[in-house]
Design a protein around this motif. Structure first.
Motif, PDB file in Angstrom:
ATOM      1  N   GLU A  11       0.855  -1.195   0.000  1.00  0.00           N
ATOM      2  CA  GLU A  11       0.000   0.000   0.000  1.00  0.00           C
ATOM      3  C   GLU A  11       0.883   1.235   0.000  1.00  0.00           C
ATOM      4  O   GLU A  11       1.723   1.387   0.878  1.00  0.00           O
ATOM      5  CB  GLU A  11      -0.919  -0.027   1.233  1.00  0.00           C
ATOM      6  CG  GLU A  11      -1.662   1.252   1.531  1.00  0.00           C
ATOM      7  CD  GLU A  11      -2.607   1.665   0.409  1.00  0.00           C
ATOM      8  OE1 GLU A  11      -2.362   2.747  -0.187  1.00  0.00           O
ATOM      9  OE2 GLU A  11      -3.571   0.924   0.148  1.00  0.00           O
ATOM     10  N   ASP A  55      -2.952  -3.318  -2.615  1.00  0.00           N
ATOM     11  CA  ASP A  55      -3.597  -2.193  -3.303  1.00  0.00           C
ATOM     12  C   ASP A  55      -3.341  -2.353  -4.798  1.00  0.00           C
ATOM     13  O   ASP A  55      -2.287  -2.850  -5.205  1.00  0.00           O
ATOM     14  CB  ASP A  55      -3.009  -0.876  -2.787  1.00  0.00           C
ATOM     15  CG  ASP A  55      -3.685   0.341  -3.414  1.00  0.00           C
ATOM     16  OD1 ASP A  55      -4.817   0.209  -3.926  1.00  0.00           O
ATOM     17  OD2 ASP A  55      -3.056   1.418  -3.407  1.00  0.00           O
ATOM     18  N   LEU A  56      -4.299  -1.953  -5.633  1.00  0.00           N
ATOM     19  CA  LEU A  56      -4.124  -2.101  -7.080  1.00  0.00           C
ATOM     20  C   LEU A  56      -3.335  -0.955  -7.698  1.00  0.00           C
ATOM     21  O   LEU A  56      -2.597  -1.147  -8.663  1.00  0.00           O
ATOM     22  CB  LEU A  56      -5.490  -2.221  -7.768  1.00  0.00           C
ATOM     23  CG  LEU A  56      -6.284  -3.498  -7.447  1.00  0.00           C
ATOM     24  CD1 LEU A  56      -7.617  -3.485  -8.181  1.00  0.00           C
ATOM     25  CD2 LEU A  56      -5.489  -4.747  -7.804  1.00  0.00           C
ATOM     26  N   THR A  62       2.079  -2.187 -10.884  1.00  0.00           N
ATOM     27  CA  THR A  62       0.693  -2.101 -10.433  1.00  0.00           C
ATOM     28  C   THR A  62       0.308  -3.347  -9.654  1.00  0.00           C
ATOM     29  O   THR A  62       0.955  -4.398  -9.746  1.00  0.00           O
ATOM     30  CB  THR A  62      -0.264  -1.951 -11.623  1.00  0.00           C
ATOM     31  OG1 THR A  62      -0.257  -3.173 -12.392  1.00  0.00           O
ATOM     32  CG2 THR A  62       0.117  -0.771 -12.497  1.00  0.00           C
ATOM     33  N   GLY A  63      -0.769  -3.211  -8.893  1.00  0.00           N
ATOM     34  CA  GLY A  63      -1.260  -4.353  -8.130  1.00  0.00           C
ATOM     35  C   GLY A  63      -1.679  -5.501  -9.027  1.00  0.00           C
ATOM     36  O   GLY A  63      -1.475  -6.670  -8.688  1.00  0.00           O
ATOM     37  N   ILE A  80      -7.395  -8.020  -1.907  1.00  0.00           N
ATOM     38  CA  ILE A  80      -7.253  -6.727  -2.560  1.00  0.00           C
ATOM     39  C   ILE A  80      -7.963  -5.676  -1.728  1.00  0.00           C
ATOM     40  O   ILE A  80      -9.108  -5.865  -1.316  1.00  0.00           O
ATOM     41  CB  ILE A  80      -7.869  -6.754  -3.977  1.00  0.00           C
ATOM     42  CG1 ILE A  80      -7.235  -7.864  -4.833  1.00  0.00           C
ATOM     43  CG2 ILE A  80      -7.717  -5.396  -4.653  1.00  0.00           C
ATOM     44  CD1 ILE A  80      -5.784  -7.668  -5.142  1.00  0.00           C
ATOM     45  N   SER A  82      -8.740  -1.766  -2.343  1.00  0.00           N
ATOM     46  CA  SER A  82      -8.553  -0.764  -3.389  1.00  0.00           C
ATOM     47  C   SER A  82      -9.734   0.194  -3.497  1.00  0.00           C
ATOM     48  O   SER A  82     -10.868  -0.147  -3.152  1.00  0.00           O
ATOM     49  CB  SER A  82      -8.351  -1.478  -4.739  1.00  0.00           C
ATOM     50  OG  SER A  82      -8.266  -0.549  -5.799  1.00  0.00           O
ATOM     51  N   LYS A  84     -10.557   1.248  -6.388  1.00  0.00           N
ATOM     52  CA  LYS A  84     -11.132   0.881  -7.691  1.00  0.00           C
ATOM     53  C   LYS A  84     -12.217  -0.159  -7.453  1.00  0.00           C
ATOM     54  O   LYS A  84     -11.972  -1.357  -7.506  1.00  0.00           O
ATOM     55  CB  LYS A  84     -10.045   0.339  -8.623  1.00  0.00           C
ATOM     56  CG  LYS A  84      -8.966   1.343  -8.970  1.00  0.00           C
ATOM     57  CD  LYS A  84      -7.814   0.709  -9.739  1.00  0.00           C
ATOM     58  CE  LYS A  84      -8.218   0.268 -11.121  1.00  0.00           C
ATOM     59  NZ  LYS A  84      -7.056  -0.238 -11.906  1.00  0.00           N
ATOM     60  N   THR A 103     -13.314  -2.772  -0.712  1.00  0.00           N
ATOM     61  CA  THR A 103     -13.295  -1.449  -1.345  1.00  0.00           C
ATOM     62  C   THR A 103     -13.016  -0.363  -0.315  1.00  0.00           C
ATOM     63  O   THR A 103     -13.567  -0.379   0.786  1.00  0.00           O
ATOM     64  CB  THR A 103     -14.643  -1.163  -2.035  1.00  0.00           C
ATOM     65  OG1 THR A 103     -14.934  -2.233  -2.948  1.00  0.00           O
ATOM     66  CG2 THR A 103     -14.598   0.132  -2.816  1.00  0.00           C
ATOM     67  N   LYS A 104     -12.136   0.576  -0.671  1.00  0.00           N
ATOM     68  CA  LYS A 104     -11.889   1.750   0.172  1.00  0.00           C
ATOM     69  C   LYS A 104     -13.012   2.761  -0.043  1.00  0.00           C
ATOM     70  O   LYS A 104     -13.532   2.886  -1.152  1.00  0.00           O
ATOM     71  CB  LYS A 104     -10.551   2.407  -0.199  1.00  0.00           C
ATOM     72  CG  LYS A 104      -9.325   1.544   0.006  1.00  0.00           C
ATOM     73  CD  LYS A 104      -8.100   2.279  -0.525  1.00  0.00           C
ATOM     74  CE  LYS A 104      -6.839   1.453  -0.423  1.00  0.00           C
ATOM     75  NZ  LYS A 104      -5.663   2.134  -1.005  1.00  0.00           N
TER      76      LYS A 104
END
Length: 230
Positions: A11, A55-56, A62-63, A80, A82, A84, A103-104
């Motif tokens: 992250e 994290d992606l 990239t993730g 994951i 992320s 996104k 999801t964040k």
């Protein structure tokens, strides 16, 4: 032997990384932050991980790219985490090898619960199924009866001797070091007290020799440890 659960946290946002590491520590696990995909890959190449939080949107790699490089045979579940949150992104990540998608912004208690849940499931899957009755070269060890026999003769073993033999018979081809034996049987850290292992091993071998004269069941691999005779 380090039995700690180590979790890699890939992250790049320092605040989120600190929060995830704090969640992991409070659960009794050991976090290792990585702030780029490239750094995370270095950690993945250095050791096995009980879990990876990924994290992606990472710099360097990239993730999504990193996910392809994670060896599921060596490492535990991948979650994951992320921003996104589009459906196609979630589906792609899960099909690409991720075990879960959060999801964040996320809820702290939910993240903690999902980490525990996945680790628990993975441990159950990874746990080898050991039969109740182990047999090798005429030795028969019955876990339910806590008995050991050779050619029908039952051996009078102490609890430690029985556990040493059970460990050796659970993986007949594996060479167990004295540290392996001590930490598994005595369930304590090994600080070099080889005499304790030597005495119990000597007594065990003596009892086996009396029960089956002319037979040798335990092999000393010099400089390494012990295993059952092939």
């Amino acid at each position: 032997m380090d039995n700690s659960i180590h979790i890699l946290v890939a992250e790049d946002d320092s605040d989120i990384s600190q929060l995830l590491c704090s969640i992991i520590r409070k659960s009794g696990y050991v976090p290792q932050p990585a702030f780029s995909g490239t750094e995370a890959l270095l950690y993945l190449e250095q050791r096995q991980w009980s879990m990876v939080l990924l994290d992606l949107m990472l710099p360097g790699m990239t993730g999504e790219e990193l996910l392809k490089r994670i060896d599921g045979r060596r490492n535990g579940p991948v979650i994951i985490i992320s921003a996104k949150g589009e459906q196609h992104t979630k589906v792609s990540a899960l099909r690409g090898g991720a075990d879960d998608f959060i999801t964040k912004p996320f809820d702290i208690e939910e993240v903690s619960a999902r980490i525990d849940s996945h680790l628990r499931r993975f441990a159950q899957i990874a746990q080898p199924i050991v039969p109740n009755v182990l047999q090798h070269n005429g030795l028969v060890l019955d876990r339910d009866a806590k008995s050991v026999t050779t050619d029908g003769i039952e051996l009078a073993l102490t609890a430690r001797e029985y556990e040493i033999l059970a460990l050796l018979m659970s993986a007949p081809k594996k060479v167990f070091t004295k540290a392996d034996l001590y930490e598994s049987v005595w369930n304590e850290p090994f600080y070099g007290d080889v005499n304790t292992v030597n005495v119990h091993m000597s007594n065990l071998r003596s009892k086996l020799a009396k029960a089956a004269p002319g037979s040798e069941f335990i092999e000393t691999v010099w400089g390494i440890g012990y295993r059952l005779m092939p």
